[in-house]
Design a protein around this motif. Structure first.
Motif, mmCIF file in Angstrom:
data_model
loop_
_atom_site.group_PDB
_atom_site.id
_atom_site.type_symbol
_atom_site.label_atom_id
_atom_site.label_comp_id
_atom_site.label_asym_id
_atom_site.label_seq_id
_atom_site.Cartn_x
_atom_site.Cartn_y
_atom_site.Cartn_z
ATOM 1 N N SER A 175 0.805 -1.220 0.000
ATOM 2 C CA SER A 175 0.000 0.000 0.000
ATOM 3 C C SER A 175 0.838 1.270 0.000
ATOM 4 O O SER A 175 0.317 2.368 -0.197
ATOM 5 C CB SER A 175 -0.920 0.010 1.229
ATOM 6 O OG SER A 175 -0.164 -0.104 2.423
ATOM 7 N N VAL A 176 2.142 1.127 0.219
ATOM 8 C CA VAL A 176 3.041 2.285 0.235
ATOM 9 C C VAL A 176 3.892 2.264 -1.026
ATOM 10 O O VAL A 176 4.449 1.226 -1.393
ATOM 11 C CB VAL A 176 3.945 2.261 1.485
ATOM 12 C CG1 VAL A 176 4.907 3.442 1.470
ATOM 13 C CG2 VAL A 176 3.108 2.272 2.752
ATOM 14 N N LEU A 177 3.981 3.401 -1.694
ATOM 15 C CA LEU A 177 4.787 3.501 -2.908
ATOM 16 C C LEU A 177 6.147 4.110 -2.577
ATOM 17 O O LEU A 177 6.223 5.186 -1.981
ATOM 18 C CB LEU A 177 4.070 4.352 -3.963
ATOM 19 C CG LEU A 177 2.778 3.755 -4.539
ATOM 20 C CD1 LEU A 177 2.164 4.712 -5.540
ATOM 21 C CD2 LEU A 177 3.059 2.404 -5.189
ATOM 22 N N GLN A 178 7.214 3.395 -2.964
ATOM 23 C CA GLN A 178 8.585 3.827 -2.680
ATOM 24 C C GLN A 178 9.221 4.381 -3.941
ATOM 25 O O GLN A 178 9.381 3.658 -4.923
ATOM 26 C CB GLN A 178 9.405 2.653 -2.156
ATOM 27 C CG GLN A 178 10.874 2.964 -1.914
ATOM 28 C CD GLN A 178 11.064 3.905 -0.737
ATOM 29 O OE1 GLN A 178 10.432 3.763 0.298
ATOM 30 N NE2 GLN A 178 11.953 4.876 -0.889
ATOM 31 N N PRO A 179 9.597 5.662 -3.960
ATOM 32 C CA PRO A 179 10.266 6.215 -5.142
ATOM 33 C C PRO A 179 11.681 5.676 -5.265
ATOM 34 O O PRO A 179 12.307 5.294 -4.269
ATOM 35 C CB PRO A 179 10.269 7.722 -4.883
ATOM 36 C CG PRO A 179 10.238 7.846 -3.395
ATOM 37 C CD PRO A 179 9.417 6.675 -2.902
ATOM 38 N N SER A 180 12.197 5.640 -6.472
ATOM 39 C CA SER A 180 13.564 5.166 -6.694
ATOM 40 C C SER A 180 14.559 6.144 -6.093
ATOM 41 O O SER A 180 14.252 7.314 -5.830
ATOM 42 C CB SER A 180 13.838 5.016 -8.193
ATOM 43 O OG SER A 180 13.938 6.295 -8.805
ATOM 44 N N ALA A 181 15.777 5.672 -5.875
ATOM 45 C CA ALA A 181 16.836 6.535 -5.352
ATOM 46 C C ALA A 181 17.100 7.700 -6.295
ATOM 47 O O ALA A 181 17.355 8.835 -5.860
ATOM 48 C CB ALA A 181 18.109 5.716 -5.140
#
Length: 338
Positions: A47-53
């Motif tokens: 449910s959580v979206l993690q942006p790329s580095a």
């Protein structure tokens, strides 16, 4: 041509690519936009979206970020074209269609973490260590129709110590990749967008450029691929020599981690990750996977010699020193390893 004449689009996703993007920004190159992978779902339910580095760094610097699902999407292609870039730089990204890599006037070059044509593919750093290489490096080359086959612009070497794991090589090549990108841009500027390049020849493999301005010297050797690594790739084969197992483990340490199966006397199996080993030089004639304890040293038999295990991790536990593992496994010599 000067650096002010370049309008650059940067493409990359992981931490490895951030150092190169950072070098472009800090050296006042005009990065007009950044292309990276869509945010990745994380957490138990995704449910959580993690942006790329790369996205995180680009947003910190106020750079426009594009995150296409499909690189051939006409809307994305037109959006890319609207930035009027005349050069694209790619580091640790996905395969590009021709409509994208052929778009800029001066082409698209990639920073690859190997000395091409050696180690073409998704995991060049891991495979160089797994294969016991004493040297790898970075290559810049112009993209063409096939993966990692384009004309080479530059190469820089990087030595691999015998005790280095993949993390050490990753970090070294990450910074070297930023260096070679800047040097490649200087060559492109000096050559007014048309730097000298060398075609890859699979029958005559390249050594690095020994000094600036010189072409690589060819030598004959076998060509090693660098395919993507999966869980099954990481299973240790104890029928190989101790040196081969040692290199395999350090080539996957700390991530994704080489693993084996620990089998108790009652047949119960447990996955065991191994992160650090030592070559003992002690010959063995016992069956592969046999366990021996010498003092506080855990050893496993490979095809020819005993290999000492220094750091490991049982499934569901934290990484630990082998001596701590032994303290909680009093009957370990009744176990075998598959």
């Amino acid at each position: 041509m000067t650096k002010d004449d370049l309008r650059i689009i940067f493409m990359g996703t992981p931490e490895f690519a951030v150092e190169t993007l950072k070098a472009l920004v800090e050296n006042d190159y005009h990065v007009v936009a950044v292309v990276t992978q869509p945010d990745k779902p994380v957490g138990r339910h995704g449910s959580v979206l993690q942006p790329s580095a790369v996205k995180q760094y680009a947003l910190e610097k106020g750079l426009p970020v594009l995150q296409p699902e499909k690189m051939k999407d006409p809307e994305f292609v037109e959006q890319l074209r609207s930035y009027q870039a005349n050069l694209q730089v790619v580091v640790a990204f996905r395969m590009l269609p021709e409509v994208v890599w052929a778009m800029p006037e001066y082409g698209t070059f990639n920073v690859h973490a190997a000395l091409l044509p050696q180690y073409r593919g998704a995991a060049p750093i891991n495979w160089a260590v797994i294969n016991g290489e004493t040297q790898t490096g970075v290559t810049t080359f112009f993209l063409d129709h096939d993966i990692d086959t384009g004309r080479i612009i530059m190469q820089l070497p990087f030595d691999i110590p015998d005790d280095a794991d993949v993390e050490y090589v990753y970090d070294g090549l990450m910074f070297l990749g930023a260096d070679i990108c800047l040097q490649t841009l200087e060559r492109i500027i000096t050559a007014n967008g048309r730097p000298e390049t060398v075609a890859q020849d699979d029958s005559s493999l390249f050594t690095p450029f020994p000094t600036e301005g010189r072409l690589p010297v060819a030598f004959h050797s076998s060509l090693h691929p660098a395919p993507k690594i999966f869980k099954e790739t990481c299973e240790i084969d104890w029928s190989k020599t101790a040196k081969q197992v040692y290199d395999f483990i350090r080539g996957l340490s700390p991530y994704p981690g080489a693993w084996t199966t620990l089998i108790a006397s009652d047949g119960k199996e447990t996955v065991l990750k191994i992160f650090k080993t030592r070559k003992t030089g002690l010959k063995t004639t016992v069956e592969k996977g046999c366990i021996s304890i010498e003092g506080k040293t855990l050893m496993v038999a490979a095809a020819d010699e005993w290999l000492a295990i220094d750091e490991l991790q049982l499934a569901g536990k934290k990484r630990m020193a082998a001596r701590d593992f032994l303290n909680g496994m009093k009957d370990i010599e009744s176990y075998t390893i598959k």
